[in-house]
Enzyme design. Structure first.
Site, PDB file in Angstrom:
ATOM      1  N   VAL A  21       0.865  -1.176   0.000  1.00 33.31           N
ATOM      2  CA  VAL A  21       0.000   0.000   0.000  1.00 33.31           C
ATOM      3  C   VAL A  21       0.901   1.226   0.000  1.00 33.31           C
ATOM      4  O   VAL A  21       2.047   1.159   0.438  1.00 33.31           O
ATOM      5  CB  VAL A  21      -0.966   0.021   1.209  1.00 33.31           C
ATOM      6  CG1 VAL A  21      -2.013  -1.063   1.081  1.00 33.31           C
ATOM      7  CG2 VAL A  21      -0.234  -0.103   2.518  1.00 33.31           C
ATOM      8  N   SER A  22       0.372   2.327  -0.479  1.00 33.09           N
ATOM      9  CA  SER A  22       1.220   3.510  -0.620  1.00 33.09           C
ATOM     10  C   SER A  22       1.129   4.472   0.559  1.00 33.09           C
ATOM     11  O   SER A  22       1.835   5.463   0.583  1.00 33.09           O
ATOM     12  CB  SER A  22       0.870   4.244  -1.911  1.00 33.09           C
ATOM     13  OG  SER A  22      -0.473   4.655  -1.882  1.00 33.09           O
ATOM     14  N   MET A  23       0.289   4.164   1.514  1.00 27.46           N
ATOM     15  CA  MET A  23       0.194   5.023   2.698  1.00 27.46           C
ATOM     16  C   MET A  23       0.225   4.131   3.927  1.00 27.46           C
ATOM     17  O   MET A  23      -0.415   3.083   3.961  1.00 27.46           O
ATOM     18  CB  MET A  23      -1.075   5.861   2.662  1.00 27.46           C
ATOM     19  CG  MET A  23      -1.115   6.799   1.451  1.00 27.46           C
ATOM     20  SD  MET A  23      -2.543   7.887   1.463  1.00 27.46           S
ATOM     21  CE  MET A  23      -2.076   9.024   2.757  1.00 27.46           C
ATOM     22  N   GLN A  75      -3.018   2.746   5.420  1.00 28.15           N
ATOM     23  CA  GLN A  75      -3.844   1.835   4.640  1.00 28.15           C
ATOM     24  C   GLN A  75      -3.641   0.405   5.132  1.00 28.15           C
ATOM     25  O   GLN A  75      -2.643   0.082   5.758  1.00 28.15           O
ATOM     26  CB  GLN A  75      -3.515   1.940   3.153  1.00 28.15           C
ATOM     27  CG  GLN A  75      -3.933   3.265   2.548  1.00 28.15           C
ATOM     28  CD  GLN A  75      -3.543   3.376   1.085  1.00 28.15           C
ATOM     29  OE1 GLN A  75      -2.515   2.877   0.656  1.00 28.15           O
ATOM     30  NE2 GLN A  75      -4.381   4.039   0.315  1.00 28.15           N
ATOM     31  N   PHE A  86       4.712   1.946   2.042  1.00 33.42           N
ATOM     32  CA  PHE A  86       5.644   3.026   1.730  1.00 33.42           C
ATOM     33  C   PHE A  86       4.871   4.256   1.311  1.00 33.42           C
ATOM     34  O   PHE A  86       3.723   4.168   0.912  1.00 33.42           O
ATOM     35  CB  PHE A  86       6.625   2.605   0.633  1.00 33.42           C
ATOM     36  CG  PHE A  86       5.966   2.341  -0.698  1.00 33.42           C
ATOM     37  CD1 PHE A  86       5.888   3.327  -1.660  1.00 33.42           C
ATOM     38  CD2 PHE A  86       5.418   1.102  -0.991  1.00 33.42           C
ATOM     39  CE1 PHE A  86       5.280   3.095  -2.881  1.00 33.42           C
ATOM     40  CE2 PHE A  86       4.811   0.859  -2.206  1.00 33.42           C
ATOM     41  CZ  PHE A  86       4.739   1.854  -3.153  1.00 33.42           C
TER      42      PHE A  86
END
Length: 56
Positions: free
Chosen positions: A6-8, A11, A33
């Site tokens: 996931v990018s956050m 999340q 990340f």
């Protein structure tokens, strides 16, 4: 082998992990990340594992 990311950091990987397990992934590399982070060690590890097992 599966790769979930996931990018956050707030999340949740739960849905991806469930699907990877459903499809029989025995080894799953997880990564969180931010969009500004270019180095993704989990992705590099995944790619190295794939190449080491002759799937490149």
């Amino acid at each position: 082998m599966g790769y979930a990311c996931v990018s956050m950091t707030d999340q949740n990987l739960g849905r991806q992990l469930s699907m990877l397990k459903k499809y029989g992934c025995e080894k799953i590399i997880e990564e969180k990340f931010t969009g500004t982070m270019k180095d993704r060690p989990g992705l590099h590890t995944s790619m190295n594992m794939i190449q080491a097992n002759g799937f490149s």
